[in-house]
Design a protein around this motif. Sequence first.
Motif, mmCIF file in Angstrom:
data_model
loop_
_atom_site.group_PDB
_atom_site.id
_atom_site.type_symbol
_atom_site.label_atom_id
_atom_site.label_comp_id
_atom_site.label_asym_id
_atom_site.label_seq_id
_atom_site.Cartn_x
_atom_site.Cartn_y
_atom_site.Cartn_z
ATOM 1 N N ARG A 177 46.691 76.948 82.616
ATOM 2 C CA ARG A 177 46.295 78.259 82.224
ATOM 3 C C ARG A 177 44.490 78.151 82.134
ATOM 4 N N ARG B 136 61.272 85.018 81.053
ATOM 5 C CA ARG B 136 60.427 84.983 82.271
ATOM 6 C C ARG B 136 61.704 85.355 83.165
ATOM 7 N N PHE C 258 54.623 69.004 78.334
ATOM 8 C CA PHE C 258 54.701 69.954 79.022
ATOM 9 C C PHE C 258 53.851 71.093 78.447
ATOM 10 N N MET D 99 50.903 77.898 77.632
ATOM 11 C CA MET D 99 52.178 79.068 77.504
ATOM 12 C C MET D 99 53.096 78.358 76.331
ATOM 13 N N VAL E 87 52.519 74.874 88.174
ATOM 14 C CA VAL E 87 53.002 73.755 87.166
ATOM 15 C C VAL E 87 54.075 72.979 87.352
ATOM 16 N N PHE F 71 58.545 75.814 78.688
ATOM 17 C CA PHE F 71 57.002 75.632 78.296
ATOM 18 C C PHE F 71 56.181 76.077 79.656
ATOM 19 N N GLY F 72 56.813 76.586 80.669
ATOM 20 C CA GLY F 72 55.987 77.519 81.784
ATOM 21 C C GLY F 72 56.153 76.773 83.074
ATOM 22 N N ALA F 73 56.943 75.827 83.241
ATOM 23 C CA ALA F 73 57.034 75.265 84.821
ATOM 24 C C ALA F 73 57.282 76.182 85.634
ATOM 25 N N THR F 74 56.521 76.245 86.698
ATOM 26 C CA THR F 74 56.688 76.994 88.072
ATOM 27 C C THR F 74 57.617 76.373 89.133
ATOM 28 N N SER G 90 51.074 72.903 80.921
ATOM 29 C CA SER G 90 50.891 74.189 80.979
ATOM 30 C C SER G 90 49.575 75.016 80.624
ATOM 31 N N GLU G 91 49.147 74.736 79.370
ATOM 32 C CA GLU G 91 47.766 75.140 78.814
ATOM 33 C C GLU G 91 46.921 74.848 79.553
#
Length: 242
Positions: free
Chosen positions: A201, A41, A193, A1, A208, A222-225, A197-198
């Motif tokens: 995915r 997001r 990061f 991401m 993540v 960068f897409g951390a959950t 993240s990639e």
Amino acid sequence: MTPTQGIEPPHSSPDPEATGVAGRLAEVRRSIAATATACGRAAEAVTLVAVSKTHPVEAVEEALASGQRVFGENRVQEAKGKFPALKARFPDLELHLIGPLQTNKVKDAVALFDVIQTLDRPRLAEALAEEMAKTGRRPRCLIEVNTGEEPQKAGIPPAGVEAFLADCRDRLGLPVAGLMCIPPVDEEPAMHFALLSEMARRLGLAEVSMGMSGDFETAVRFGATHVRVGTAIFGARPYPAA
């Protein structure tokens, strides 16, 4: 991401010495929400793991009183002393192990933690699978990835993650939900990061876990959950006098 280019979060990182646990927790939550919104997001897409290691039960209770329900601990023994009574009082409390796990602590870890973020080697995977089969308790697991390939650091090197994941799921039946990392301290965390993240995915993993007090906003971009924040909520860690 990939993060939204050129967008910086409207809030700076929280001051760890300001306004007590409740105030600092509110600041961190605001910062996560603002950063997520700036990147397009949903704020709810990011889970704040409040890292309570070395802090007393009273500090955790302050966070609980402010509605925080997800906590992280580094050591199994410390968590055993703090959390069983709190989990009895707050059944929706979710506890994450974010520190290294020795195989001789697996029984206690499976009994106490809801998420084990530091699945970092085949022997540990086998011990966890054996204990989960024995007890029926199945905490979610995250594979710790050594994104910097640092020889002194635990974790699976990036090139080995796909095979390790397949072994954990297919042979051992572990409930692997995602990936976590701790970037090298002397490198820009964004590249690590982005890599994590990639990788998640590509492997179809939903969770993540990345980013701590000094860089959680970057991790969100960068897409951390999940972000693991300690000092920015609880203040400097108390250490016993020498």
